[in-house]
Design an enzyme around this catalytic site. Sequence first.
Site, PDB file in Angstrom:
ATOM      1  N   LYS A 104     -10.138  11.233  -6.861  1.00 17.27           N
ATOM      2  CA  LYS A 104      -9.900  11.744  -5.507  1.00 17.27           C
ATOM      3  C   LYS A 104     -10.946  12.794  -5.138  1.00 17.27           C
ATOM      4  O   LYS A 104     -11.388  12.867  -3.984  1.00 17.27           O
ATOM      5  CB  LYS A 104      -8.491  12.305  -5.412  1.00 17.27           C
ATOM      6  N   GLY A 127      -1.194  -7.602  -3.095  1.00 19.90           N
ATOM      7  CA  GLY A 127      -0.322  -6.736  -3.890  1.00 19.90           C
ATOM      8  C   GLY A 127       0.978  -6.484  -3.159  1.00 19.90           C
ATOM      9  O   GLY A 127       0.990  -6.282  -1.944  1.00 19.90           O
ATOM     10  N   THR A 165       5.519  -3.393  -0.767  1.00 13.85           N
ATOM     11  CA  THR A 165       6.814  -3.733  -0.164  1.00 13.85           C
ATOM     12  C   THR A 165       7.120  -2.799   1.009  1.00 13.85           C
ATOM     13  O   THR A 165       7.683  -3.227   2.018  1.00 13.85           O
ATOM     14  CB  THR A 165       7.976  -3.649  -1.189  1.00 13.85           C
TER      15      THR A 165
END
Lengths: 432, 432
Positions: free
Chosen positions: B209, B13, B19
């Site tokens: 979560k 990914g 990035t």
Amino acid sequence: MSSAKPIRLALLGCGTVGTEVVRLLHDQADDLTARIGAPLELVGIAVRRPGRQRGDLPVDPELFTTDALGLIKRDDVDVVIEVVGGIEPARTWLTEALRAGKSVITANKALLAEDGGALHDAAAEGNADLYYEASVAGAIPLLRPLRESLHGDRVTAVTGIVNGTTNFILSSMASTGAGFNEALEEATELGYAEADPTADVEGFDAAAKAAILASLAFHTRVTAADVFREGMTGVTAGDMASAKEMGCTIKLLCIAQRGADSVSVRVHPAMIPLTHPLAGVGDAFNAVFVETEAAGPLMFYGRGAGGRPTASAVLGDIVAAARNKLTGTRAPSESNYAKLAVRPIGESLTRYHISLDVAERPGVLASVAGVFADHEVSIATVRQSGREDDAKLVIVTHSAPDAALAATVEALSRLDIVRSIASVLRVEGGAG
Amino acid sequence: MSSAKPIRLALLGCGTVGTEVVRLLHDQADDLTARIGAPLELVGIAVRRPGRQRGDLPVDPELFTTDALGLIKRDDVDVVIEVVGGIEPARTWLTEALRAGKSVITANKALLAEDGGALHDAAAEGNADLYYEASVAGAIPLLRPLRESLHGDRVTAVTGIVNGTTNFILSSMASTGAGFNEALEEATELGYAEADPTADVEGFDAAAKAAILASLAFHTRVTAADVFREGMTGVTAGDMASAKEMGCTIKLLCIAQRGADSVSVRVHPAMIPLTHPLAGVGDAFNAVFVETEAAGPLMFYGRGAGGRPTASAVLGDIVAAARNKLTGTRAPSESNYAKLAVRPIGESLTRYHISLDVAERPGVLASVAGVFADHEVSIATVRQSGREDDAKLVIVTHSAPDAALAATVEALSRLDIVRSIASVLRVEGGAG
């Protein structure tokens, strides 16, 4: 629950923290065994007075000894836990233990701040673990995040309230309008301040913790001697009132900042805006605000002292050390590769809040402003409140080297028209 | 800086988080090498469109591939980093990697909450590390403290604001008086809410979560399906105003509580007092409040989302996994020995804030109070505000089983004198 060989512990000291460590080891024994994969066994407790009554402490009285060094040297001791404090004999004991390959858990901030490097060296020599979560901010899991979680990021600043006594005093001054002495008295009555509060109110305790935090945050050995320290006994009810007027409060902060190739580490009272997350940290609580390049601002909050909270941090370290013993591994060793220089306070960029009593006379502000200009200190705000022949000037500066600010204050004090410098306080956290 | 063999990374990914991971690996390369003791080397990046322009990303375009599984299976890959999200194909990829002994770093909360147990099993099988700090509360070092620092203590409750989108919306409603739709619109414009905000505003994200946090806190496997979930789309400007009158605010909370031999895990909006540390957590920030037996209350605060904050957490895990690879060790494995039962919401003890429109007529309060008594729900406060023939009753209860409270509301809705139930909100954190 486990057939594995027990991990054997030696406890040095059995005061407030030590007794809670003993209690937790007893009360949570089954859980600890399950989490570690082997039982923990306390094989000895070194104390000064082994015969002393210890009430209902769930421990065999035979375990007490006065011979700490003998206990440490026993072949069957895997992990040494030190909750005595002070430089010696703790340093001798822990160095001996680490060199012999025994893992060490310590809450001893004074020793770590004075000579942590030597302890880390001994740990490397003995291939042993050195854990000290309890030494800073008590129960708050803070050192492990700094030692591990944030190792993929660059910490730029650590700003903390790491002394519960002074935070209690300042919180009380802020909420009741009391002066320092009155608030200290209340803190003493409630057990938040010791009979001799010097280490707390003069910032020695916070400075030791600042050195430990800076070392971990910046991968650089920093000692207590590197830390600029100013106590909070000079903070007055008037200062607190003035802070309020500015939408601020006053906290005793430890501040560690990273520059391009240096760090600065200091402890002093400072005004911070009420909107800053540290401003709301009341009572004797601790909190540490960490700024990094990628993660952004982080805050860790909790109890900074007390037997049980501190023991919780010690137990966490015991579990980690015991797991490592079982798997024959070691925690990440000391990271001090950056070896950044520690800048003196004079080179740190700070901001000052200066309160002056001045003569009410034309040209006063011009003279005062001239002194700031002479020292290349830029003024952010001025508030002037006058009476007949007595006026008050409250000046907040922009950032400048602390030395320039100090020289400005010194020069102001020599001006005829300045009757007195009522207070000087640093300003942090974007206040002002 | 180091002559050690590099630790080789495969990235799955390359979106917002990916990035930033690439950038940090590049920008901090020297520091990372010094901290780990060996350089990190990115050997491949699996993406759907390898030809896509990726601007100034500091990476050899040759590294991009569409063959994720092929990349994972390469002999020279030590650590696999997954930032794709979703259940499949991530589950297949990570299971494959772990079984083959490759350490896995993932930010994939949905997968962990649905099938974390299977991933942990695969990690144990392959003797590999499974780290997922980025999956909950983004940049905040939270899971490592729960997995390690607090292992000498017993966690009794975890209460968190773990969804930034909804916290932004609720903070905005609290400060401006806006309604839900208006605040959602603002959040969307500012990029805090996605085009389809369902996962956030309906609590699915927070529930995943909550399952991860509860599993770690209570040493028990908890999945998203175990979590009671109620979204916050029903919170009105009127509710927020009513909360303010009570000295409260409204937050979307994930709450995990430990009983004697069971746990309860739930996500819903709740009133909390403004004095609670979570009340001051504004904007899109996250914070998690942890209560333990010995440490007392702890809070962890920071950015819960965003490319760089999330990447910071991923990088911290990469450093840990790389160190373990170098020393041939492994992080503490999953701790699920407690195997506590998950209580349904009906058995959880909660408190309700109920706002009723009632007929203005003698005996109304007696009738209403009778319904509470019938269900053995004790009333803490009642406020009555009347107009001509239309009155309002605001009732806050004491703690009671949620089922009894729900049944009370249901029975109230069937009373003739009750014109409508304007709102029902749970009350937490000692409010009220």
